[in-house]
Design a protein around this motif. Structure first.
Motif, short mmCIF file in Angstrom:
data_model
loop_
_atom_site.label_atom_id
_atom_site.label_comp_id
_atom_site.label_asym_id
_atom_site.label_seq_id
_atom_site.Cartn_x
_atom_site.Cartn_y
_atom_site.Cartn_z
N GLU A 48 0.86 -1.11 -0.07
CA GLU A 48 0.00 0.05 0.02
C GLU A 48 0.76 1.16 -0.02
O GLU A 48 1.73 1.47 0.85
N PRO A 49 0.85 2.04 -1.01
CA PRO A 49 1.77 3.16 -1.14
C PRO A 49 1.91 4.12 0.10
O PRO A 49 0.78 4.64 0.46
N GLY A 50 2.99 4.32 0.54
CA GLY A 50 3.22 5.03 1.78
C GLY A 50 3.00 4.46 3.22
O GLY A 50 3.29 5.06 4.24
N LEU A 51 2.56 3.23 3.31
CA LEU A 51 2.18 2.60 4.57
C LEU A 51 3.49 2.36 5.34
O LEU A 51 3.55 2.68 6.47
N ASP A 52 4.35 1.82 4.63
CA ASP A 52 5.71 1.51 5.35
C ASP A 52 6.18 2.69 6.07
O ASP A 52 6.79 2.73 7.23
N ALA A 53 6.25 3.86 5.30
CA ALA A 53 7.01 4.85 6.00
C ALA A 53 5.98 5.52 7.20
O ALA A 53 6.50 5.98 8.07
N GLU A 151 -15.41 0.60 7.18
CA GLU A 151 -14.30 1.35 6.38
C GLU A 151 -14.79 1.42 4.87
O GLU A 151 -15.57 0.77 4.59
N PHE A 152 -14.41 2.65 4.21
CA PHE A 152 -14.44 2.80 2.79
C PHE A 152 -13.20 3.16 2.24
O PHE A 152 -12.77 4.11 1.62
N LEU A 153 -12.13 2.29 2.29
CA LEU A 153 -10.76 2.36 1.97
C LEU A 153 -10.77 1.78 0.56
O LEU A 153 -10.95 0.62 0.46
N ALA A 157 -5.11 3.78 -2.31
CA ALA A 157 -5.35 5.06 -1.79
C ALA A 157 -5.84 5.13 -0.52
O ALA A 157 -6.76 5.95 -0.14
N ALA A 158 -5.70 3.88 0.15
CA ALA A 158 -6.04 3.88 1.52
C ALA A 158 -5.75 5.07 2.56
O ALA A 158 -6.62 5.39 3.26
N ILE A 159 -4.68 5.20 2.64
CA ILE A 159 -4.33 6.33 3.73
C ILE A 159 -4.93 7.55 3.36
O ILE A 159 -5.34 8.28 4.48
N ASP A 160 -5.05 8.20 2.09
CA ASP A 160 -5.50 9.21 1.82
C ASP A 160 -6.99 9.18 2.27
O ASP A 160 -7.56 10.10 2.59
N PHE A 323 -5.79 -6.99 -9.25
CA PHE A 323 -7.33 -6.60 -9.68
C PHE A 323 -7.25 -5.20 -10.00
O PHE A 323 -8.17 -4.60 -10.84
N LYS A 324 -6.51 -4.22 -9.34
CA LYS A 324 -6.48 -2.83 -10.02
C LYS A 324 -4.79 -2.52 -9.63
O LYS A 324 -4.09 -3.14 -9.01
N PRO A 325 -4.37 -1.35 -10.16
CA PRO A 325 -3.11 -0.90 -9.85
C PRO A 325 -2.93 -0.22 -8.35
O PRO A 325 -3.88 0.01 -7.56
#
Length: 433
Positions: A48-53, A151-153, A157-160, A323-325
């Motif tokens: 998930e983009p940005g999650l590790d940081a 949740e509606f993640l 784009a989950a963090i945003d 299933f998606k980018p």
């Protein structure tokens, strides 16, 4: 506030980390000791983009911790969130609530003070009542309240989505519980991100209704794409034309190979089962599920048609498998059905995805996994865009032509420019055009 998050999968990990970033003290719990060990060492179980940081920053700040000890994590918590899996149950498609109820029983044993228990997992209508009944065996209403907070993640784009939500739905029957939830979400601007307080059953149904409606939009435009192909219309222009209507909107009107992922497939099935249980059949959603299932395999047949009607002995390159980018999630990915259809027709399949190949390997037997898009296209008779990762949008078509054997490109996402494709010597097959 002290928050305990039961379940450190996609929803639990993202939610817990974002709560910690708000300034709360969060402990994420999971029974999988290897997952907890990996998280403590900064290794994410999902992409998930940005999650590790974000995880690393909050662990370093002392606001985020991980453990397998549920009882210890629950003691003294102001709120305990249940964010465990609710997969489709084999046989009837209903949400399997085993993990939810097992977690509830463990929570009931561990609670030692006033607490709000929150179902973050996607659960059918009435689940909160059952969770409450389990807790009432040991605790009074004055001590423990049960809330639904779906949740509606969006994966990728989950963090945003968590920090800038359209709305926050809280289903609560207790004034004190509403106050606790308002305090938890206080860091968000209430004028921009409204808290919607409802009854608990209403909140549970909002989640399913939202996902079913979005799945319906996707399936609707996919069927319109078929009609466009038959009539000579352009689905892109049709989608744009209807999306300009404020009552419809432009989102989820991109023709594609069908929806997949962790939410839409299982949530539509669960809604159908709930409708049956309450004698309120959801016939529109039933049609959506059937159309979507058939569409995925039909995409394999579309590739075969582009190859001249036969894939026997041919090699097909698939670009994108998730299933998606921006995710590595392979659950119900269209690529699975497409691969099966091509292999059944006698084709060899080569594949590449920027993130999901480790997840894909157990699911796509016989596929040759490649190092990049050009490696996948090497000696291929057809190249198929399945998932619209950004890295595929600006491929060098002339370089692609140099490595591919055939001149067939199939664009299942409406990304590639026809002129650029044809100048490189390819013929382009796309959806709804």
């Amino acid at each position: 506030m002290r928050i305990t998050m039961i379940g450190s999968g996609y929803v639990g990990l993202v939610s817990g980390t974002c709560f910690a970033d708000f300034g709360h003290h969060v402990t994420c719990v999971d029974k999988d000791a290897k997952k907890i060990e990996a998280l403590e060492n900064g290794r994410m179980p999902i992409y998930e983009p940005g999650l590790d940081a974000l995880v690393a920053a909050n662990v370093a700040a002392g606001r985020l911790a991980f453990t397998t000890d549920l009882a210890r994590a629950v003691k003294g918590a102001d709120a305990v969130f249940i964010a465990v899996g609710t997969p489709s149950r084999r046989g009837d498609g209903h949400a399997d609530l085993t993990y939810v109820f097992d977690a509830t029983r463990e929570i009931a044993e561990a609670i030692d003070g006033p607490c709000v228990v929150v179902t973050k997992s996607t659960v059918p209508v009435g689940t909160g009542d059952k969770v409450e009944a389990i807790l009432r065996e040991k605790h009074t209403a004055e001590k423990v309240a049960v809330v639904s907070n779906p949740e509606f993640l969006r994966e990728g784009a989950a963090i945003d989505d968590f920090k800038r939500p359209d709305r926050i739905v809280v289903g609560a029957e207790d004034t004190r519980a509403r106050g606790v939830m308002a305090e938890i979400y206080r860091p968000l601007n209430p004028n921009v991100h409204p808290l919607l307080f409802t009854g608990r059953r209403t909140a549970e149904l909002i989640k399913y209704a939202a996902n079913a409606f979005l799945a319906t939009k996707i399936t609707f435009i996919n069927e319109i794409a078929d009609l466009c192909e038959a009539t000579g219309a352009d689905v892109g222009d049709v989608a744009h034309g209807i999306g300009l209507d404020s009552r419809i909107g432009p989102k989820f009107l991109q023709a594609g190979p069908g929806y997949g992922g962790s939410c839409f497939p299982k949530d539509t099935l669960a809604l159908l089962k709930t409708g049956e249980d309450f004698e309120a059949p959801q016939r529109i959603v039933e049609a959506v599920v059937k159309v979507n299932d058939s569409r995925k395999r039909a995409m394999g047949r579309k590739v075969i048609q582009a190859l001249g009607g036969s894939a026997e002995g041919k090699t097909v390159a698939l670009l994108g498998l998730a299933f998606k980018p921006n995710t590595d999630d392979m659950r119900d990915a269209p690529a699975i059905a497409i691969v099966q259809a091509l292999q059944d027709a006698g084709a060899a399949v080569r594949g590449y995805d920027p993130e999901s190949m480790e997840m894909a390997k157990p699911l796509l037997d016989g596929v040759t996994f490649c190092s990049d898009a050009y490696d996948a296209a090497k000696d291929a008779d057809a190249v198929v865009l399945v998932t619209e990762w950004d890295v595929f949008r600006a491929l060098d078509m002339r370089r692609l032509a140099e490595v591919a054997k055939g001149r067939v490109l199939v664009d299942l996402r409406g990304v590639w420019d026809k002129g650029a494709v044809e100048r490189a010597g390819f013929t382009l097959t796309s959806l709804g055009r």
